[in-house]
Design a protein around this motif. Structure first.
Motif, mmCIF file in Angstrom:
data_model
loop_
_atom_site.group_PDB
_atom_site.id
_atom_site.type_symbol
_atom_site.label_atom_id
_atom_site.label_comp_id
_atom_site.label_asym_id
_atom_site.label_seq_id
_atom_site.Cartn_x
_atom_site.Cartn_y
_atom_site.Cartn_z
ATOM 1 N N SER A 82 -0.632 2.385 -18.633
ATOM 2 C CA SER A 82 0.534 1.463 -18.623
ATOM 3 C C SER A 82 0.947 1.238 -16.668
ATOM 4 C CB SER A 82 1.638 1.763 -19.791
ATOM 5 O OG SER A 82 2.627 1.979 -19.237
ATOM 6 N N VAL A 83 0.733 2.470 -16.620
ATOM 7 C CA VAL A 83 1.654 2.825 -15.168
ATOM 8 C C VAL A 83 0.812 2.100 -14.671
ATOM 9 C CG1 VAL A 83 2.672 4.491 -13.524
ATOM 10 C CG2 VAL A 83 3.616 4.583 -15.395
ATOM 11 N N LEU A 84 -0.311 2.930 -14.220
ATOM 12 C CA LEU A 84 -1.882 2.492 -13.530
ATOM 13 C C LEU A 84 -2.200 0.988 -13.685
ATOM 14 C CD1 LEU A 84 -3.974 2.713 -11.815
ATOM 15 C CD2 LEU A 84 -5.477 3.356 -13.573
ATOM 16 N N CYS A 121 -5.850 3.434 -2.958
ATOM 17 C CA CYS A 121 -6.619 2.544 -2.315
ATOM 18 C C CYS A 121 -7.599 3.416 -1.017
ATOM 19 C CB CYS A 121 -6.213 2.302 -1.034
ATOM 20 S SG CYS A 121 -4.831 0.369 -1.927
ATOM 21 N N ALA A 122 -6.779 5.081 -1.069
ATOM 22 C CA ALA A 122 -7.360 5.775 -0.342
ATOM 23 C C ALA A 122 -9.033 6.398 -1.698
ATOM 24 C CB ALA A 122 -6.659 7.402 -0.577
ATOM 25 N N VAL A 180 0.574 -1.232 -0.179
ATOM 26 C CA VAL A 180 0.191 -0.090 -0.015
ATOM 27 C C VAL A 180 0.583 0.791 0.188
ATOM 28 C CG1 VAL A 180 -1.523 1.277 1.596
ATOM 29 C CG2 VAL A 180 -1.666 -0.989 0.906
ATOM 30 N N HIS A 181 2.145 1.274 0.260
ATOM 31 C CA HIS A 181 2.560 2.500 0.641
ATOM 32 C C HIS A 181 3.441 3.625 -0.841
ATOM 33 C CE1 HIS A 181 5.490 5.090 3.067
ATOM 34 N NE2 HIS A 181 6.266 5.038 2.795
ATOM 35 N N ALA A 182 3.864 2.598 -1.342
ATOM 36 C CA ALA A 182 4.334 3.631 -2.855
ATOM 37 C C ALA A 182 2.852 4.495 -3.001
ATOM 38 C CB ALA A 182 3.757 2.461 -3.929
ATOM 39 N N PRO A 183 3.829 5.696 -3.049
ATOM 40 C CA PRO A 183 2.234 6.992 -3.618
ATOM 41 C C PRO A 183 1.356 6.440 -4.684
ATOM 42 C CG PRO A 183 4.691 7.506 -3.379
ATOM 43 C CD PRO A 183 5.121 6.066 -3.455
ATOM 44 N N HIS A 184 1.535 6.301 -5.324
ATOM 45 C CA HIS A 184 0.194 5.985 -6.659
ATOM 46 C C HIS A 184 -0.805 4.233 -5.636
ATOM 47 C CE1 HIS A 184 1.512 8.418 -9.895
ATOM 48 N NE2 HIS A 184 2.821 8.113 -10.206
#
Length: 100
Positions: free
Chosen positions: A41-43, A18-19, A9-13
């Motif tokens: 692709s990033v998402l 999750c938020a 969960v910790h990675a900023p994106h």
């Protein structure tokens, strides 16, 4: 509630994903992409990590017109997000206490 840090969960994106999902029942892929301002692709990579951890489900319901990809947090994902944010709040409230 005391929680624990969750590296998935910790990675900023992923934290932002999750938020957002915690406040909804589900959302469409393009909404998350636009919210984060990232390429598909990033998402997709971040969603795959969360999905492999069991934190979200991805569905592509078929029907009329264009197929849309829907994303939702699982109960396990909601617990992981809640625990992670609780650990962050604890750290902010007690900066001198060890949180390992």
């Amino acid at each position: 509630m005391t929680g624990r840090f969750d590296e998935v969960v910790h990675a900023p994106h992923r934290l932002r994903i999750c938020a957002f999902l915690d406040a909804t029942s589900s959302t469409e892929f393009s909404v998350l992409r636009d919210l984060l301002g990232v390429a598909d692709s990033v998402l997709s990579k971040h969603l795959k990590v969360l999905q492999e951890a069991g934190y979200l489900t991805i569905t592509k319901p078929t029907g009329r017109g264009r197929v849309k990809t829907w994303v939702r947090l699982t109960a396990e994902g909601r617990r992981a997000y809640a625990g992670h944010t609780a650990a962050l709040r604890s750290l902010l409230d007690n900066p001198t206490v060890s949180h390992e």
